[in-house]
Design a protein around this motif. Structure first.
Motif, mmCIF file in Angstrom:
data_model
loop_
_atom_site.group_PDB
_atom_site.id
_atom_site.type_symbol
_atom_site.label_atom_id
_atom_site.label_comp_id
_atom_site.label_asym_id
_atom_site.label_seq_id
_atom_site.Cartn_x
_atom_site.Cartn_y
_atom_site.Cartn_z
ATOM 1 N N ALA A 190 -10.077 3.173 0.579
ATOM 2 C CA ALA A 190 -8.817 2.460 0.337
ATOM 3 C C ALA A 190 -9.018 0.957 0.466
ATOM 4 C CB ALA A 190 -7.750 2.944 1.310
ATOM 5 N N GLU A 191 -9.799 0.543 1.459
ATOM 6 C CA GLU A 191 -10.062 -0.876 1.655
ATOM 7 C C GLU A 191 -10.841 -1.467 0.475
ATOM 8 O OE1 GLU A 191 -9.481 -3.133 4.997
ATOM 9 O OE2 GLU A 191 -7.909 -2.034 3.951
ATOM 10 N N ILE A 192 -11.769 -0.694 -0.082
ATOM 11 C CA ILE A 192 -12.529 -1.175 -1.239
ATOM 12 C C ILE A 192 -11.598 -1.440 -2.420
ATOM 13 C CG2 ILE A 192 -14.193 -0.453 -3.016
ATOM 14 C CD1 ILE A 192 -15.802 0.879 -0.745
ATOM 15 N N VAL A 193 -10.653 -0.533 -2.651
ATOM 16 C CA VAL A 193 -9.691 -0.738 -3.741
ATOM 17 C C VAL A 193 -8.877 -2.004 -3.485
ATOM 18 C CG1 VAL A 193 -7.621 0.180 -4.867
ATOM 19 C CG2 VAL A 193 -9.553 1.696 -4.370
ATOM 20 N N ARG A 194 -8.462 -2.217 -2.234
ATOM 21 C CA ARG A 194 -7.667 -3.406 -1.922
ATOM 22 C C ARG A 194 -8.501 -4.681 -2.079
ATOM 23 N NH1 ARG A 194 -6.120 -6.331 2.392
ATOM 24 N NH2 ARG A 194 -7.261 -5.058 3.900
ATOM 25 N N GLU A 195 -9.786 -4.596 -1.767
ATOM 26 C CA GLU A 195 -10.666 -5.748 -1.976
ATOM 27 C C GLU A 195 -10.713 -6.130 -3.451
ATOM 28 O OE1 GLU A 195 -15.023 -6.760 -0.393
ATOM 29 O OE2 GLU A 195 -15.065 -5.325 -2.058
ATOM 30 N N VAL A 211 -2.353 -0.468 -0.346
ATOM 31 C CA VAL A 211 -2.827 0.769 -0.969
ATOM 32 C C VAL A 211 -2.692 1.926 0.005
ATOM 33 C CG1 VAL A 211 -4.462 -0.482 -2.440
ATOM 34 C CG2 VAL A 211 -5.223 0.413 -0.252
ATOM 35 N N GLN A 212 -2.607 3.129 -0.547
ATOM 36 C CA GLN A 212 -2.446 4.341 0.265
ATOM 37 C C GLN A 212 -3.154 5.501 -0.425
ATOM 38 O OE1 GLN A 212 1.651 5.644 0.753
ATOM 39 N NE2 GLN A 212 1.240 6.230 2.874
ATOM 40 N N VAL A 213 -4.009 6.196 0.304
ATOM 41 C CA VAL A 213 -4.733 7.338 -0.250
ATOM 42 C C VAL A 213 -3.830 8.562 -0.251
ATOM 43 C CG1 VAL A 213 -6.738 8.850 -0.008
ATOM 44 C CG2 VAL A 213 -6.941 6.426 0.555
ATOM 45 N N ILE A 227 -5.332 7.223 -5.334
ATOM 46 C CA ILE A 227 -4.814 6.120 -4.519
ATOM 47 C C ILE A 227 -3.603 5.488 -5.194
ATOM 48 C CG2 ILE A 227 -5.308 3.773 -3.696
ATOM 49 C CD1 ILE A 227 -8.097 4.659 -3.018
ATOM 50 N N VAL A 228 -2.555 5.266 -4.390
ATOM 51 C CA VAL A 228 -1.358 4.573 -4.873
ATOM 52 C C VAL A 228 -1.447 3.101 -4.466
ATOM 53 C CG1 VAL A 228 1.154 4.362 -4.717
ATOM 54 C CG2 VAL A 228 0.090 6.618 -4.764
ATOM 55 N N ILE A 229 -1.205 2.221 -5.410
ATOM 56 C CA ILE A 229 -1.120 0.787 -5.154
ATOM 57 C C ILE A 229 0.361 0.429 -5.081
ATOM 58 C CG2 ILE A 229 -1.643 -1.520 -6.038
ATOM 59 C CD1 ILE A 229 -3.969 -0.150 -7.626
ATOM 60 N N TRP A 230 0.805 -0.016 -3.912
ATOM 61 C CA TRP A 230 2.210 -0.358 -3.720
ATOM 62 C C TRP A 230 2.430 -1.856 -3.899
ATOM 63 C CZ3 TRP A 230 5.753 3.358 -3.470
ATOM 64 C CH2 TRP A 230 5.388 4.627 -3.025
ATOM 65 N N VAL A 231 3.456 -2.208 -4.674
ATOM 66 C CA VAL A 231 3.869 -3.601 -4.841
ATOM 67 C C VAL A 231 5.347 -3.711 -4.467
ATOM 68 C CG1 VAL A 231 2.160 -4.109 -6.625
ATOM 69 C CG2 VAL A 231 4.409 -3.239 -7.290
ATOM 70 N N GLU A 232 5.851 -4.939 -4.415
ATOM 71 C CA GLU A 232 7.235 -5.141 -3.972
ATOM 72 C C GLU A 232 8.237 -5.254 -5.124
ATOM 73 O OE1 GLU A 232 7.492 -7.298 0.123
ATOM 74 O OE2 GLU A 232 6.303 -8.570 -1.199
ATOM 75 N N ARG A 233 7.750 -5.605 -6.326
ATOM 76 C CA ARG A 233 8.673 -5.794 -7.448
ATOM 77 C C ARG A 233 8.075 -5.234 -8.732
ATOM 78 N NH1 ARG A 233 8.574 -10.797 -4.983
ATOM 79 N NH2 ARG A 233 7.371 -11.706 -6.682
ATOM 80 N N SER A 234 8.957 -4.903 -9.684
ATOM 81 C CA SER A 234 8.504 -4.350 -10.963
ATOM 82 C C SER A 234 7.632 -5.336 -11.724
ATOM 83 C CB SER A 234 9.716 -3.955 -11.815
ATOM 84 O OG SER A 234 10.457 -2.928 -11.183
ATOM 85 N N SER A 235 7.944 -6.619 -11.619
ATOM 86 C CA SER A 235 7.141 -7.636 -12.317
ATOM 87 C C SER A 235 5.708 -7.645 -11.793
ATOM 88 C CB SER A 235 7.774 -9.024 -12.146
ATOM 89 O OG SER A 235 7.882 -9.369 -10.764
ATOM 90 N N GLN A 236 5.541 -7.371 -10.492
ATOM 91 C CA GLN A 236 4.200 -7.305 -9.918
ATOM 92 C C GLN A 236 3.452 -6.085 -10.424
ATOM 93 O OE1 GLN A 236 5.325 -7.311 -5.812
ATOM 94 N NE2 GLN A 236 5.409 -9.545 -5.664
ATOM 95 N N LYS A 237 4.167 -5.002 -10.610
ATOM 96 C CA LYS A 237 3.553 -3.779 -11.142
ATOM 97 C C LYS A 237 2.933 -4.054 -12.506
ATOM 98 C CE LYS A 237 4.666 0.991 -12.472
ATOM 99 N NZ LYS A 237 5.708 2.045 -12.492
ATOM 100 N N ASN A 238 3.657 -4.776 -13.338
ATOM 101 C CA ASN A 238 3.148 -5.100 -14.675
ATOM 102 C C ASN A 238 1.882 -5.948 -14.613
ATOM 103 O OD1 ASN A 238 5.340 -3.731 -15.779
ATOM 104 N ND2 ASN A 238 6.601 -5.578 -15.904
ATOM 105 N N ILE A 239 1.817 -6.863 -13.646
ATOM 106 C CA ILE A 239 0.637 -7.724 -13.502
ATOM 107 C C ILE A 239 -0.575 -6.901 -13.077
ATOM 108 C CG2 ILE A 239 -0.373 -9.631 -12.199
ATOM 109 C CD1 ILE A 239 2.457 -10.824 -12.007
ATOM 110 N N VAL A 240 -0.368 -5.990 -12.118
ATOM 111 C CA VAL A 240 -1.475 -5.170 -11.627
ATOM 112 C C VAL A 240 -2.002 -4.261 -12.741
ATOM 113 C CG1 VAL A 240 -2.165 -3.382 -9.982
ATOM 114 C CG2 VAL A 240 -0.667 -5.242 -9.246
#
Length: 293
Positions: A190-195, A211-213, A227-240
């Motif tokens: 999980a840490e590798i994905v966040r890196e 991130v969360q496994v 792995i789920v990548i959590w963001v705070e806003r929909s606009s951030q989801k689009n960027i990721v």
């Protein structure tokens, strides 16, 4: 033998994680050029014929506590000081910052032996300035040792370990001699994905991402990791995710290659991006996402 726990502390982005990785000669803590990459207390174990040093890499100590995540990071760093035998305080450069005075007060309250380390010494042109800085530092606090190092280039790391061992109690090994960390492969993946997220994304977005496994399944010839990548806003989801999913593909490819090196097996990695509004400013949400040290 001399065996004990040593906290690596300092402001964000001074090189604590890089230092621990090079002391262990193995990557345990994720790194990036962005401050506050380390969010959890990471334990790394160095065992030699002379003893065992259990390093604790901590989040950077900082003054911004407006969000719940920032308060959690400071609590994690502070509580690490309660259970160690010695402290290595990293400073980047030869200038005292305002928050360094707060760190000094915290160290005075612990009564622990402290080694002051100036990191990135290879970037300091006039070495005489180091001696002047150390002279001033010794008047501020009774440091057991003062060392200029380069964590990235490995400069003076053997001297650092040699200075630490006498500060530790005489006892048997705390961990088996072949153990490097107490963290699970699931956590490290999980840490590798966040890196990779932190390195690929812009200046601000990594601080709104965690991130969360959801699945870690070891099969005979492949390990499945969801792995789920959590963001705070929909606009951030689009960027990721990026245009036609390109950014998420790059992040997944970078992470999968490193994870395969870590576990020594072929990996099937699946990433999702989901929105949890305001997770970084919600104590309950932090607990649900694994911020529970």
């Amino acid at each position: 033998m001399n065996c004990g726990h040593v906290a690596l502390i300092g402001r964000p982005n001074v090189g604590k994680s890089t230092l621990m990785n090079h002391l262990l000669k193995q990557k345990i803590s994720i790194t990036s050029r962005k401050p506050q990459t380390t969010r959890h207390r990471i334990l790394g174990i160095s065992t030699s014929e002379l003893g065992q040093i259990v390093y604790l890499d901590t989040p950077g100590m900082h003054g911004n506590e407006q969000r719940a995540l920032n308060r959690y990071l400071n609590r994690t760093a502070d509580t690490t000081l309660l259970g160690v035998d010695a402290v290595v305080w990293l400073i980047d450069g030869l200038v005292w910052q305002d928050y360094d005075d707060i760190i000094l007060k915290k160290l005075e309250q612990t009564g622990l032996p402290v080694i002051l380390v100036v990191n990135k010494v290879d970037k300091i042109k006039d070495k005489e300035n180091i001696l002047a800085f150390f002279d001033e530092a010794q008047h501020r606090f009774p440091f057991k040792c003062l060392l200029p190092i380069s964590a990235l280039k490995g400069t003076n790391l053997e001297k650092l370990e040699a200075a630490l061992l006498p500060l530790l109690p005489e006892c048997g090994l705390i961990y088996p001699e072949d153990q490097i960390t107490d963290r699970s492969e699931r956590f490290l993946c999980a840490e590798i994905v966040r890196e990779k997220l932190t390195r690929r994304l812009g200046a601000e977005l990594p601080y709104s991402v965690t991130v969360q496994v959801e699945l870690y399944e070891e099969l005979p010839h492949v390990t499945k990791i969801y792995i789920v990548i959590w963001v705070e806003r929909s606009s951030q989801k689009n960027i990721v995710i990026g245009t036609e999913g390109e950014m998420l593909k790059k992040i997944g490819m970078d992470a999968r290659l490193d994870i395969e090196k870590l576990i020594g097996q072929k990996v099937f990695l699946k990433l999702w991006v989901k929105v949890k509004k305001g997770w970084a400013d919600n104590e309950r949400a932090l607990l649900s996402l694994g911020f529970n040290e």
